[in-house]
Scaffold this active site. Structure first.
Site, short mmCIF file in Angstrom:
data_model
loop_
_atom_site.label_atom_id
_atom_site.label_comp_id
_atom_site.label_asym_id
_atom_site.label_seq_id
_atom_site.Cartn_x
_atom_site.Cartn_y
_atom_site.Cartn_z
N ASP A 7 0.84 -1.19 0.00
CA ASP A 7 0.00 0.00 0.00
C ASP A 7 0.89 1.25 0.00
O ASP A 7 2.07 1.19 0.36
CB ASP A 7 -0.93 0.02 1.22
N SER A 8 0.28 2.38 -0.32
CA SER A 8 1.01 3.64 -0.29
C SER A 8 1.34 4.05 1.15
O SER A 8 2.22 4.88 1.37
CB SER A 8 0.18 4.73 -0.96
N TYR A 39 -0.46 8.68 -2.60
CA TYR A 39 -0.31 8.42 -4.03
C TYR A 39 -1.50 9.01 -4.80
O TYR A 39 -1.41 9.25 -6.00
CB TYR A 39 -0.31 6.91 -4.30
N GLY A 40 -2.59 9.21 -4.10
CA GLY A 40 -3.86 9.58 -4.75
C GLY A 40 -3.89 10.93 -5.42
O GLY A 40 -4.82 11.25 -6.15
N CYS A 70 -3.72 -1.00 -2.30
CA CYS A 70 -3.96 0.40 -2.65
C CYS A 70 -4.80 0.49 -3.94
O CYS A 70 -4.40 -0.05 -4.98
CB CYS A 70 -2.62 1.08 -2.87
N ASN A 71 -5.92 1.16 -3.85
CA ASN A 71 -6.77 1.32 -5.04
C ASN A 71 -6.08 2.13 -6.12
O ASN A 71 -6.20 1.83 -7.31
CB ASN A 71 -8.07 2.03 -4.64
N GLU A 150 -6.75 9.10 9.04
CA GLU A 150 -5.41 8.97 9.64
C GLU A 150 -5.34 9.68 10.99
O GLU A 150 -4.51 9.35 11.82
CB GLU A 150 -4.33 9.49 8.68
N CYS A 180 -11.02 3.08 -1.73
CA CYS A 180 -9.81 3.64 -1.12
C CYS A 180 -9.59 2.87 0.18
O CYS A 180 -10.55 2.58 0.91
CB CYS A 180 -10.02 5.13 -0.83
N THR A 181 -8.33 2.56 0.42
CA THR A 181 -7.98 1.72 1.58
C THR A 181 -8.55 2.21 2.91
O THR A 181 -8.86 1.41 3.79
CB THR A 181 -6.45 1.69 1.75
N HIS A 182 -8.69 3.53 3.03
CA HIS A 182 -9.09 4.09 4.34
C HIS A 182 -10.59 4.01 4.60
O HIS A 182 -11.02 4.11 5.73
CB HIS A 182 -8.66 5.56 4.42
#
Ligand code: DGL
Length: 247
Positions: A7-8, A39-40, A70-71, A150, A180-182
């Site tokens: 992942d980023s 990265y987004g 990571c998407n 975060e 998105c991962t979050h």
């Protein structure tokens, strides 16, 4: 099987959580590029370059599989990663598309895709879903939610006003792809905002669904060996992993 998860940053831990819940792997090696996140907001060439470097990093571990959590990377760099990797590489975008296909039969369903600016710009979800016949697709870049998560804010005033900012003009979707991962960490808040009729599609669960289709898992691993690496401040990443994964 020994798997690498890329992942980023820290967000991909939501995918690790799903892998751990399903006890699929004997060994999981996580790499978060915390020095260069997010990265987004980066362009395609930079994302591809970073992704190839992650493949290089994993070469030391003789992996059986790389999962791109990571998407943003999954949307842009999967082909390039596959070209340089000696093991298979799978990503959350393909998995999310597959999970959508498997859980929604009505092709007229109104599907909302949430992701970073780069993921939305790539149209990766729309391209995959429209090939499967889905007609009613809408994507929204909701990058502001990344730093909020975060900060470990998952509900309350800040979340509600950010949702209002992004979603107030939208009709209630039948399904929301958490691209998105979050965003899985905001599942409860999103479910409350859109209502319980809206189906949320989670990348981690989608990857598990895809893995169980493509591979035969004979053994369950209750206590897999876990290693966490980061390009900056690995200690911080390990602390978040302990918290998010209840280690
Ligand atoms: N991991 C990224 C994703 O899933 C979100 C954070 C970033 O922008 O790097 O798209």
């Amino acid at each position: 099987m020994k798997v690498g998860v890329f992942d980023s940053g820290i967000g991909g831990l939501t995918v690790v959580k799903s892998l751990l819940e399903h006890q699929l792997f004997e060994e999981i090696i996580y790499f978060g590029d915390t020095a260069r996140v997010p990265y987004g907001i980066k362009d395609k060439n930079t994302i591809i370059r970073y992704a190839i470097e992650a493949v290089e990093f994993f070469k030391n571990f003789k992996l059986d599989l790389i999962i791109v959590a990571c998407n943003t990377v999954s949307a842009y760099a999967l082909d390039e990663m596959r070209e340089t990797s000696s093991c298979p590489v799978i990503g959350v975008v393909e998995a999310g598309i597959l999970a959508t296909k498997n859980s929604i039969s009505d092709k007229d369903s109104n599907i909302l895709i949430l992701g970073t600016k780069a993921t939305v710009k790539s149209k990766a979800y729309e391209l995959g879903l429209s090939k499967l016949g889905f007609k009613n697709l809408q994507a929204k870049a909701t990058g502001l939610l990344v730093p909020i998560v975060e900060e470990e804010i998952y509900s309350g005033e800040i979340i509600n006003s950010t949702f209002e900012h992004y979603f107030k003009e939208l009709t209630i979707p039948h399904a929301v792809i958490l691209g998105c991962t979050h965003f899985p960490l905001l599942s409860d808040a999103l479910q409350t905002y859109f209502g319980k009729e809206t189906l949320l599609i989670h990348s981690g669960d989608a990857i598990v669904e895809q893995l169980e289709k493509e591979f035969v898992f004979k053994t369950k691993y209750k206590n897999p060996q876990l290693q966490f690496f980061a390009s900056e401040n690995p200690e911080a990443l390990r602390n978040i992993a302990k918290k998010w994964l209840s280690l």
